[in-house]
Motif scaffolding. Structure first.
Motif: not given
Lengths: 273, 223
Positions: B75, B142, B205, B208-209, B211
């Motif tokens: 992260s 997100a 996004v 956070v994810e 992706k």
């Protein structure tokens, strides 16, 4: 024993003492050579180490960085046929001067080694050791200093309920922090750390690194490390040694982002070493 | 365990938010300068763009320093990568606000055109998207980022309708052409600012994810 001879031209070449107190280096090394018998292992090292900062010494094995760090508190004195030439000043006073009290020097300049080396005694007695040698017997004062030292070494909360248990029962990382607490107990000004985390797992390593980061508020720290990333993370200034010579020294951002010397670039990018 | 790296990350986040606030301010002032025909305010926005450019350089240097010194992973790495991608988007949005002001100054030298109803809405929608994009980044939200991305279609539609509106003015009277073209540019600038907000949200996004949701057509083609 170490003998130290300063040639007249070396004396003349020494830079003038800085006028502003804040700019004065804590440790100032000039034209320092070191020999084991006839083998010259350090060549003409000149380096200023600023107060209350972390200076990391990096370089491949055998480059002389450990010899250098051990010259600062005269740990090399005990090696037969070892001798230095040149000057190492702490607060402007020559470490190798005739009037230096080596015991007092080592109190002011604490040292932590690669392998943690607690005495086979209790946690309490380990930290109290240097204080008792220094003549402190008052239990209340001892208790206070021991708590303070263990707190500064970020170990107090883990051991406060078992201060009289054997230090050898602690984990490797805890033993290393105990050794740091032991060094801090005698109120040093400088801490020399010779690969203090190389025998530890990543979590214990990052605890030691965080501790170094905290300690530099109060102490001048010189750390030898094989781990370049560690040098980048913890140091303010970095010095690169190679074959007994100081190749480059500077602000750590310069050394790791834009070094001046090709040899430094090759080392920090992993092209050799 | 609190790491000193966390302090560096907080500092970087703080710098980015300061830059974000400066960009939002430039955008709000550019809209006011345009709608109120305020040349002095427009000049002020243009003059202050250098501060935003300097901020971009400070953030770039700090980010590169963190990569070199801390070797971020997981992260932390996504955070640093996100900052590196968001900063130039913000700088570009500020440049577009400056462009709006340059066109506004030119428009003020010409007779006032009939109102273009969709243009103020377009400007305000683009402004909301930039603000929401920064909020999504701060809060690591997100879902909000995805809503902002969806809003981009409205902004595109408003850009198109304000262009059609301006086209009728040009067809009505050739003397309107100069102002109408400048206003068409301005519509495009706000549309590009909204695109910047969309790009920021795509990075949120990712932050956070983990992706990458941009270029969805490519991703669909690969599947």
């Amino acid at each position: 024993m170490i003998t130290l001879v300063l040639e007249p031209e070396q004396k003349a070449a020494m830079p003038p003492v800085a006028t502003q107190a804040n700019d004065d280096p804590k440790i100032s090394v000039r034209d320092f050579d070191f020999f084991y018998g006839s083998a010259k292992v350090l060549h003409n090292i000149s380096l200023d180490i600023p107060p209350r900062k972390v200076t990391a010494l990096i370089g491949p094995s055998g480059c002389g960085k450990s010899t250098f760090i051990r010259s600062i508190n005269r740990m090399n004195d005990i090696i037969p046929d070892a001798r230095g030439k040149g000057t190492i000043l702490i607060d402007g006073k020559d470490v190798y001067g005739g009037d230096t009290d080596v015991v007092e020097l080592r109190r002011r300049v604490g040292m932590v080694f690669q392998k943690s080396n607690p005495f086979p005694k209790s946690i309490y007695d380990n930290v109290a050791y240097g204080l008792r040698i220094g003549g402190l017997r008052n239990k209340r004062q001892l208790d206070e200093i021991i708590e303070r030292s263990l707190t500064r070494a970020a170990l107090w909360h883990e051991v406060k309920d078992r201060l009289h248990a054997s230090a050898l029962a602690l984990s490797g990382g805890q033993q290393q922090r105990l050794c740091i607490a032991r060094a801090l107990a005698v109120d040093p000004e400088i801490l020399l750390m010779d690969e203090p985390a190389s025998a530890l797992d990543p979590i214990a390593t990052s605890k030691i690194e965080e501790l170094i980061y905290e300690l530099k508020e109060s102490y001048t720290i010189v750390i030898v490390t094989h781990n370049m990333q560690q040098a980048a993370r913890v140091s303010d200034r970095t010095a690169f040694f190679m074959l007994g010579r100081l190749v480059e020294e500077g602000d750590k951002n310069t050394i790791f982002m834009n070094p001046k010397e090709k040899m430094t670039e090759d080392y920090v990018t992993g092209r050799f070493g | 365990m609190q790491r000193h790296f966390d302090r560096d990350i907080d500092e970087l986040k703080h710098l980015l938010l300061r830059m974000g606030a400066m960009v939002e301010d430039a955008m709000a002032r550019s809209i006011r300068a345009l709608l109120e025909r305020d040349t002095a305010l427009a000049n002020e926005v243009i003059a202050r763009d250098d501060e935003i450019d300097r901020m971009e350089i400070v953030i770039d240097q700090k980010t590169i320093e963190l990569i070199a010194i801390m070797q971020p992973t997981a992260s932390d790495l996504r955070f640093v990568a996100t900052i590196m991608k968001i900063t130039p988007e913000l700088e570009r949005i500020a440049d577009l606000a400056q462009d709006v002001c340059e066109r506004a100054i030119e428009l003020n030298r010409e007779p006032m055109l009939k109102p273009v109803s969709d243009l103020p809405r377009l400007a305000h929608d683009a402004q909301s998207m930039v603000r929401d994009a920064l909020d999504a980044f701060v809060r690591g939200d997100a879902a909000l980022a995805r809503r902002v991305i969806a809003d981009d279609d409205n902004v595109d539609a408003l850009t198109e309708s304000s262009f059609r509106n301006l086209l009728t003015y040009m067809l009505e009277d050739a003397r309107n052409i100069s102002s109408a073209i400048r206003l068409t540019f301005i519509g495009k600038y706000f549309e590009r600012m909204a695109d910047g907000a969309t790009n920021i949200c795509e990075m949120v996004v990712y932050l956070v994810e983990g992706k990458m949701i941009k270029h969805t057509a490519l991703a669909a083609a690969d599947e």
